[in-house]
Design an enzyme around this catalytic site. Structure first.
Site, PDB file in Angstrom:
ATOM      1  N   SER A   1      -5.611   6.721  -5.798  1.00 35.29           N
ATOM      2  CA  SER A   1      -4.868   5.552  -5.320  1.00 35.29           C
ATOM      3  C   SER A   1      -4.907   4.437  -6.373  1.00 35.29           C
ATOM      4  CB  SER A   1      -5.514   5.067  -4.003  1.00 35.29           C
ATOM      5  OG  SER A   1      -4.618   4.288  -3.262  1.00 35.29           O
ATOM      6  N   PRO A   2      -3.824   3.687  -6.500  1.00 37.97           N
ATOM      7  CA  PRO A   2      -3.804   2.618  -7.504  1.00 37.97           C
ATOM      8  C   PRO A   2      -4.867   1.562  -7.201  1.00 37.97           C
ATOM      9  CG  PRO A   2      -1.940   2.420  -5.986  1.00 37.97           C
ATOM     10  CD  PRO A   2      -2.590   3.739  -5.713  1.00 37.97           C
TER      11      PRO A   2
ATOM     12  N   TYR B   1       2.604  -8.349  -1.360  1.00 40.50           N
ATOM     13  CA  TYR B   1       3.179  -8.740  -2.646  1.00 40.50           C
ATOM     14  C   TYR B   1       4.698  -8.904  -2.521  1.00 40.50           C
ATOM     15  CZ  TYR B   1      -1.553  -8.009  -4.148  1.00 40.50           C
ATOM     16  OH  TYR B   1      -2.920  -8.101  -4.250  1.00 40.50           O
TER      17      TYR B   1
ATOM     18  N   ARG C   1       5.293   2.459  -2.050  1.00 39.77           N
ATOM     19  CA  ARG C   1       4.170   2.118  -1.150  1.00 39.77           C
ATOM     20  C   ARG C   1       4.596   0.955  -0.279  1.00 39.77           C
ATOM     21  NH1 ARG C   1      -2.348   1.668  -2.181  1.00 39.77           N
ATOM     22  NH2 ARG C   1      -2.095   3.914  -1.987  1.00 39.77           N
TER      23      ARG C   1
ATOM     24  N   ARG D   1     -11.577   3.980  -2.826  1.00 36.91           N
ATOM     25  CA  ARG D   1     -12.984   3.601  -3.059  1.00 36.91           C
ATOM     26  C   ARG D   1     -13.918   4.801  -3.195  1.00 36.91           C
ATOM     27  NH1 ARG D   1     -12.943  -0.531   1.775  1.00 36.91           N
ATOM     28  NH2 ARG D   1     -11.499   1.121   2.414  1.00 36.91           N
TER      29      ARG D   1
HETATM   30  C1  LIG Z   1     -10.697  -2.312  -6.432  1.00 37.65           C
HETATM   31  C2  LIG Z   1      -9.435  -2.043  -5.667  1.00 37.65           C
HETATM   32  C3  LIG Z   1      -8.205  -2.356  -6.233  1.00 37.65           C
HETATM   33  C4  LIG Z   1      -7.017  -2.064  -5.557  1.00 37.65           C
HETATM   34  N1  LIG Z   1      -5.810  -2.276  -6.182  1.00 37.65           N
HETATM   35  C5  LIG Z   1      -4.673  -1.808  -5.608  1.00 37.65           C
HETATM   36  C6  LIG Z   1      -3.456  -1.793  -6.336  1.00 37.65           C
HETATM   37  O1  LIG Z   1      -3.382  -2.121  -7.516  1.00 37.65           O
HETATM   38  N2  LIG Z   1      -2.346  -1.357  -5.682  1.00 37.65           N
HETATM   39  C7  LIG Z   1      -2.396  -0.903  -4.385  1.00 37.65           C
HETATM   40  O2  LIG Z   1      -1.359  -0.531  -3.832  1.00 37.65           O
HETATM   41  N3  LIG Z   1      -3.545  -0.869  -3.708  1.00 37.65           N
HETATM   42  C8  LIG Z   1      -4.686  -1.282  -4.289  1.00 37.65           C
HETATM   43  N4  LIG Z   1      -5.864  -1.156  -3.630  1.00 37.65           N
HETATM   44  C9  LIG Z   1      -5.881  -0.479  -2.324  1.00 37.65           C
HETATM   45  C10 LIG Z   1      -6.201   0.999  -2.499  1.00 37.65           C
HETATM   46  O3  LIG Z   1      -5.226   1.656  -3.300  1.00 37.65           O
HETATM   47  C11 LIG Z   1      -6.293   1.702  -1.125  1.00 37.65           C
HETATM   48  O4  LIG Z   1      -5.045   1.639  -0.504  1.00 37.65           O
HETATM   49  C12 LIG Z   1      -7.348   1.056  -0.238  1.00 37.65           C
HETATM   50  O5  LIG Z   1      -8.546   0.783  -0.968  1.00 37.65           O
HETATM   51  C13 LIG Z   1      -7.694   1.952   0.947  1.00 37.65           C
HETATM   52  O6  LIG Z   1      -8.136   3.221   0.515  1.00 37.65           O
HETATM   53  P1  LIG Z   1      -9.718   3.618   0.473  1.00 37.65           P
HETATM   54  O7  LIG Z   1     -10.240   3.429   1.857  1.00 37.65           O
HETATM   55  O8  LIG Z   1      -9.712   5.060   0.031  1.00 37.65           O
HETATM   56  O9  LIG Z   1     -10.402   2.704  -0.474  1.00 37.65           O
HETATM   57  C14 LIG Z   1      -7.065  -1.476  -4.267  1.00 37.65           C
HETATM   58  C15 LIG Z   1      -8.312  -1.200  -3.691  1.00 37.65           C
HETATM   59  C16 LIG Z   1      -9.472  -1.452  -4.373  1.00 37.65           C
HETATM   60  C17 LIG Z   1     -10.790  -1.080  -3.741  1.00 37.65           C
END
Ligand SMILES: Cc1cc2nc3c(=O)[nH]c(=O)nc-3n(C[C@H](O)[C@H](O)[C@H](O)COP(=O)(O)O)c2cc1C
Length: 355
Positions: free
Chosen positions: A22-23, A180, A228, A322
């Site tokens: 994931s980004p 955003y 997204r 994460r």
């Molecule tokens: C450090 C960090 C940076 C993130 N930056 C982005 C981002 O650049 N673009 C985006 O769409 N989501 C971003 N997210 C959200 C994650 O892509 C993801 O959707 C969110 O953390 C939930 O997934 P998880 O439970 O597996 O962490 C970010 C999350 C984290 C933890």
């Protein structure tokens, strides 16, 4: 029945599996340029077995960056900085995606060390822009974009996508989630415009649809285009799942190949109760109702959990965020846990054996 390690094809791109990185913003770019941190960081996921690595939110113009440490792809020089990472991923059979973004009213912040405080002009910040002059909680009032400025943004997104493909990215994702700019446009909570880019559902979604359509027309036929979205604002008077299904139907018609389903980010105190897989039902509803492939993301941490989501047809692919920061080799670990035989990079192969 799909499974985590099944290949997946969109247009002319075949992902070796359905576990995607994931980004995630790294706040480590300098003047918008990615560098050594990104090379090692993204490279670790490429060797860790992900089928696709999606680069963090990357601004299409400098003022679209979330923070002073976010990357941009504003010109060819910035695009070329990604090339070593793309080439490395490709040597491991991993597809590379880039998330094209504009932060809108949530732009111009400092780094985590400064607690993401607003970057004022004297600290490298800039005037943020938005559909309407409505500030996000704790942020300064943004400049309300003129109709002409909005039309120029469509051009900026397209130019960024073309640059991304030219430098070797396999997949383009439009970031229209998490409060955003593009999400600000389609949510009635952030968009009170009265011109063609505001008002009813059609007006508020116009910018995203135009961006998607214009990118689709300019990138090669074989390159998958993902979007997204935040499927809900999590508040009664905000954007909701019904809107998201309708939007996804339209995006499908203009040539979007997959909806990457997230939620939230537009209302600072929205009552969100996050629990394992809490966003998956949104991905499922959009997949079924709009008949378009979807990916699920959010608190998906266990291989069995991810496998179940795919096997039961709740989504077509899984984004891990994460859990991948904790273990960049999450897919390799998952293959062992699920008993699926996959190739590991030969350099890591001894890691399979316990002694
Ligand atoms: C450090 C960090 C940076 C993130 N930056 C982005 C981002 O650049 N673009 C985006 O769409 N989501 C971003 N997210 C959200 C994650 O892509 C993801 O959707 C969110 O953390 C939930 O997934 P998880 O439970 O597996 O962490 C970010 C999350 C984290 C933890």
């Amino acid at each position: 029945m799909n499974a985590l390690f099944d290949p997946f094809t969109l247009r002319s791109v075949t992902f070796k599996n359905r576990i995607w990185l994931s980004p995630m913003c790294q706040y480590s770019a300098v003047d918008g340029f990615v560098g050594q941190w990104h090379e090692v960081h993204l490279g670790s996921f490429a060797t860790g077995g992900f089928g696709m690595v999606m680069v963090e939110a990357t601004a299409v113009v400098p003022e679209g960056r979330i923070s002073v440490g976010c990357p941009s792809i504003e010109d060819e020089e910035h695009a070329l900085a990604f090339k070593p990472m793309i080439d490395f991923a490709h040597t491991h059979g991993v597809k590379m995606g880039i998330q094209l973004a504009h932060a809108g009213r949530k732009a111009s912040t400092l780094l985590p060390a400064d607690n993401h405080a607003i970057a004022t002009l004297d600290r490298g910040g800039w005037q943020a822009v938005a559909p309407s002059a409505i500030a996000y909680h704790g942020y300064p009032e943004p400049h309300e974009l003129t109709t002409l400025e909005i039309k120029l943004l469509v051009r900026d997104f397209v130019a960024a996508a073309v640059r991304a493909v030219e430098v070797g990215f396999d997949v383009i994702e439009i970031h229209a989630a998490h409060g955003y700019l593009l999400h600000q446009f389609y949510s009635p909570l952030a968009n009170t415009r009265t011109d063609e880019y505001g008002g009813d559902f059609e007006g508020r979604t116009r910018l995203l649809v135009e961006v998607a359509q214009a990118i689709r027309q300019e990138i090669p036929e074989g390159v998958p285009l993902m979007v997204r979205i935040s499927a809900t604002d999590w508040v009664d008077n905000g954007w909701n799942l019904i809107d998201s299904i309708e939007l996804s139907r339209i995006l499908k018609v203009v040539g979007v190949d997959l909806i990457d389903v997230s939620t939230g980010g537009n209302v600072h105190n929205a009552p969100i109760t996050a629990s394992p897989g809490f966003q998956v039902p949104f991905a499922t509803a959009i997949r079924v109702e709009a008949e378009i492939p979807t990916s699920a993301v959010g608190m998906i941490t266990e291989p069995e959990q991810a496998q179940y989501i795919l096997e039961s047809g709740e989504a077509d692919a899984i984004f891990i965020a994460r859990a991948a920061l904790r273990n960049p080799r999450w897919p390799l670990m998952a293959s062992e846990k699920l008993g699926v035989k996959i190739d590991w990079p030969f350099q890591l192969d001894r890691g399979r054996t316990l002694r």
